[in-house]
Design an enzyme around this catalytic site. Structure first.
Site, mmCIF file in Angstrom:
data_model
loop_
_atom_site.group_PDB
_atom_site.id
_atom_site.type_symbol
_atom_site.label_atom_id
_atom_site.label_comp_id
_atom_site.label_asym_id
_atom_site.label_seq_id
_atom_site.Cartn_x
_atom_site.Cartn_y
_atom_site.Cartn_z
ATOM 1 N N ASP A 1 0.804 -1.264 -0.095
ATOM 2 C CA ASP A 1 0.010 -0.187 0.075
ATOM 3 C C ASP A 1 0.853 1.194 0.008
ATOM 4 O O ASP A 1 2.250 1.067 0.171
ATOM 5 C CB ASP A 1 -0.821 0.021 1.169
ATOM 6 C CG ASP A 1 -0.110 0.172 2.484
ATOM 7 O OD1 ASP A 1 -0.004 1.507 3.201
ATOM 8 O OD2 ASP A 1 0.568 -0.704 2.977
ATOM 9 N N ASP B 1 1.842 4.646 1.831
ATOM 10 C CA ASP B 1 1.852 4.984 3.268
ATOM 11 C C ASP B 1 1.015 6.303 3.301
ATOM 12 O O ASP B 1 0.129 6.825 2.399
ATOM 13 C CB ASP B 1 3.237 5.511 3.726
ATOM 14 C CG ASP B 1 3.427 5.425 5.165
ATOM 15 O OD1 ASP B 1 3.279 4.490 5.674
ATOM 16 O OD2 ASP B 1 3.893 6.390 5.885
#
Length: 295
Positions: free
Chosen positions: A213, A215
């Site tokens: 993902d 941050d």
């Protein structure tokens, strides 16, 4: 205590999602003790395409141990005692770089260590050493990983800076923006002091950071769902195991010392004079530094 020139035994430290190695044969879980306490788990010994392999689940089977409570010294020491000469570290991470989206594999070449609650050296009072860490990963292992990733058609980047945070909480937005301003590419919680200890133990080390993902710096961060992260994690894990399987034959058969100098890192590192060295420390470091402490 592996001498330069010894045929390689490849150790794999698996992080989130990497709990096994595909294709491993003649396997056995074995308990390997360490003078630095208990490692995360038993070690899984086996062969992959004829290459000797040793696997360690970094967080223990079932993911029992959080990052700050990992006994990094025992993990590296146990791998060294098991005969491992090179370590492939595979772990999940977040991205701090817009050009490294979820699903990207980053073959990191630099680290910034922001951890603060961990033992970071095998050495200490009675036996002091300072190893060089300007180039903290093994170029030879990085080359092999790049070649294997290319052959598999993985979305990967060669080179990148890994920011190691303490955790277990994730970053604040202020921290995330700060790390981006430093030029960091990915963020995780486990590769430090792991890489430092591998260098002290004279073991080749390379890390593959698998992005799950962005941050929290990213404007779309709040739209990321747990389901999407888990899906990416599982997809990464499948590809990560494939990468390990593909790279193992490329590292087999080496009969000369590491050209990056990883396996001679202690040649000029120990600063304590022989007559001032603590015998208890010498004994404790029999695996890590036995090559240079003998005699």
């Amino acid at each position: 205590m592996t001498a330069p020139g010894t045929p390689p035994i490849i150790g794999v430290i698996g992080g989130s999602g990497i709990y096994e190695i595909d294709g491993l044969e003649n396997t056995s879980w074995q308990k390997v003790g360490s003078s630095f306490g208990e490692p995360s788990d038993e070690l899984l010994f086996g062969e992959l395409a004829g290459q000797q392999m040793v696997f360690l689940p970094r967080h223990g089977r079932g993911h029992r141990i959080p990052p700050s409570e990992l006994n990094f010294r025992a993990n590296i020491d146990a791998l060294k005692r098991a005969g491992v000469t090179e370590i492939l570290s595979v772990s999940a991470c977040g991205s701090l770089n817009g050009e490294m989206p979820p699903g990207t594999f980053v073959i990191c070449d630099q680290f910034i260590d922001r951890t603060f609650a961990r033992e970071k050296s095998f050495f200490g009072t009675g036996l002091v050493a300072h190893v060089g860490l300007g180039d903290p990963v093994c170029t030879r292992l990085g080359d092999a990983l790049e070649e294997a990733a290319t052959e598999l058609g993985l979305d990967f980047k060669r080179g990148g800076t890994y920011l190691a945070m303490e955790g277990p909480q994730f970053s604040t937005q202020a921290e995330s923006h700060l790390y981006r301003s430093w030029g960091c590419d990915v963020i995780g919680m486990t590769n430090m002091p792991e890489a430092k200890l591998a260098r002290e133990a004279e073991m080749c080390y390379a890390t593959v950071a698998m992005v799950t993902d962005f941050d929290c710096w990213h404007p779309d961060h709040d739209h990321v769902t747990v389901d999407s992260i888990i899906k990416t994690l599982l997809d990464n894990a499948d590809k990560g195991r494939a990468l390990v399987k593909a790279v193992a034959p490329k590292l087999a058969g080496r009969t000369v010392s590491c050209t990056s100098g990883c396996q001679t890192a202690l040649d000029t590192a120990i600063i304590t004079s022989p007559d001032a060295r603590d015998p208890a420390m010498i004994k404790k470091l029999d695996a890590v530094a036995g090559r240079v402490l003998k005699g």
